[in-house]
Scaffold this motif. Structure first.
Motif, short mmCIF file in Angstrom:
data_model
loop_
_atom_site.label_atom_id
_atom_site.label_comp_id
_atom_site.label_asym_id
_atom_site.label_seq_id
_atom_site.Cartn_x
_atom_site.Cartn_y
_atom_site.Cartn_z
N LEU A 56 0.81 -1.12 -0.03
CA LEU A 56 0.07 -0.08 0.04
C LEU A 56 0.92 1.12 0.05
N LEU A 57 1.87 1.12 0.80
CA LEU A 57 2.93 2.35 1.04
C LEU A 57 3.61 2.84 -0.51
N LYS A 59 2.34 1.96 -3.33
CA LYS A 59 1.12 2.68 -4.32
C LYS A 59 1.09 4.06 -3.85
N ASP A 60 1.00 4.51 -2.62
CA ASP A 60 0.82 5.69 -2.18
C ASP A 60 1.96 6.61 -2.51
N ASN A 62 3.59 6.26 -5.15
CA ASN A 62 3.72 6.15 -6.56
C ASN A 62 4.86 5.37 -7.06
N GLU A 66 -2.15 1.60 -9.57
CA GLU A 66 -3.22 1.12 -9.22
C GLU A 66 -3.45 -0.28 -9.37
N TYR A 69 -0.93 -2.75 -7.87
CA TYR A 69 -1.36 -2.66 -6.57
C TYR A 69 -2.40 -3.65 -6.36
#
Length: 95
Positions: A56-57, A59-60, A62, A66, A69
């Motif tokens: 998740l991190l 993805k956050d 970048n 998505e 992810y």
């Protein structure tokens, strides 16, 4: 810390978390008792949750998009289902 160091640190931690999952399963099984096996399966599940957060991190920050992810998250969900099924089987065996 620059971007390269940050990325290296995160990928290194993800490697440790992902490796910890099967290692704890094997170690728990080798202990020879259901109680120990279950305890190590819980540790493996904790490592899986760490890995899910790190994904998740990623993805956050970048580092992954998505689509990637979601693809990886689906794999971690399947691993979680397998771990839960193994825990149920260990509980039922009661050795």
């Amino acid at each position: 810390m620059d971007l390269k160091d940050e990325l290296f640190g995160l990928t290194s931690q993800m490697g440790r978390s992902s490796t910890s999952i099967p290692c704890n399963i094997v170690e728990g099984k080798a202990r020879g008792s259901s109680k120990d096996f279950k305890r190590f399966l819980l540790i493996a599940r904790g490592s899986l949750e760490e890995l899910k957060y790190q994904i998740l991190l990623s993805k956050d920050l970048n580092y992954i998009n998505e689509d990637k992810y979601q693809e990886i998250l689906n794999i971690t969900k399947e691993v979680g289902r397998l771990l839960n099924g193994l825990m149920v089987a260990v509980d039922k065996s009661g050795k």
